[in-house]
Scaffold this active site. Structure first.
Site, PDB file in Angstrom:
ATOM      1  CD  GLN A   1      23.536 155.252  45.243  1.00 56.05           C
ATOM      2  OE1 GLN A   1      22.424 154.858  44.915  1.00 56.05           O
ATOM      3  NE2 GLN A   1      24.175 154.770  46.283  1.00 56.05           N
TER       4      GLN A   1
ATOM      5  CB  THR B   1      30.258 157.789  42.682  1.00 57.05           C
ATOM      6  OG1 THR B   1      30.646 157.550  41.318  1.00 57.05           O
ATOM      7  CG2 THR B   1      30.884 156.723  43.572  1.00 57.05           C
TER       8      THR B   1
ATOM      9  CB  VAL C   1      24.744 161.588  36.558  1.00 57.80           C
ATOM     10  CG1 VAL C   1      24.032 160.250  36.494  1.00 57.80           C
ATOM     11  CG2 VAL C   1      23.751 162.727  36.713  1.00 57.80           C
ATOM     12  CB  CYS C   2      26.980 157.532  36.952  1.00 54.55           C
ATOM     13  SG  CYS C   2      27.452 155.806  36.830  1.00 54.55           S
ATOM     14  CB  THR C   3      31.751 157.346  36.383  1.00 55.94           C
ATOM     15  OG1 THR C   3      31.227 157.662  35.092  1.00 55.94           O
ATOM     16  CG2 THR C   3      31.513 155.879  36.705  1.00 55.94           C
TER      17      THR C   3
END
Length: 124
Positions: A75, A43, A23-25
């Site tokens: 993202q 991302t 998730v994300c970074t």
């Protein structure tokens, strides 16, 4: 990403599990550990260019989550909920995923409605 013990843990765990998610970074950790090499990932929108510059992967833009084989990435935080529900659907069926969505009261609304509470029902 510089912690070799964590990178090794991600690498070895990813090699032995059915699904790998980020998730994300977290996409940066997957890349640093070599898990996403040659694969498509999502991302955090603000960091897509930075991740793409690192190379060895394809950043998919404007997709809340991306599945490439057993690697699924999203993202950001709310997109991670969408990704998790998709994965629940893959593992346990769409009906179960819908049940999970209802049980966590995840009812996404367009952003222009998200900050406006529904009007209270006033009996006549």
């Amino acid at each position: 990403m510089r912690n070799l013990a964590i990178m090794e843990w991600i690498r070895s765990t990813a090699a032995s599990v059915e699904w790998v998610t980020s998730v994300c970074t977290g996409a940066f950790l997957m890349r640093a550990a070599g898990v996403s090499c040659g694969r498509r990932v999502a991302t955090e929108r603000a960091l897509e260019d930075e991740l793409e510059r690192l190379g060895d992967l394809t950043v998919v833009r404007d997709a809340r989550y991306v599945a490439d084989g057993n690697l699924v990435s999203s993202q950001g935080v709310s997109a991670g909920i969408d990704m998790a529900l998709w994965l629940v659907g893959r593992l346990h069926g769409r009906d179960h995923a819908r049940l999970v969505r209802r049980s966590i009261q995840y009812e996404p609304a367009p952003p222009y409605l998200a900050d406006e509470p529904e009007p209270a029902h006033v009996p006549a």
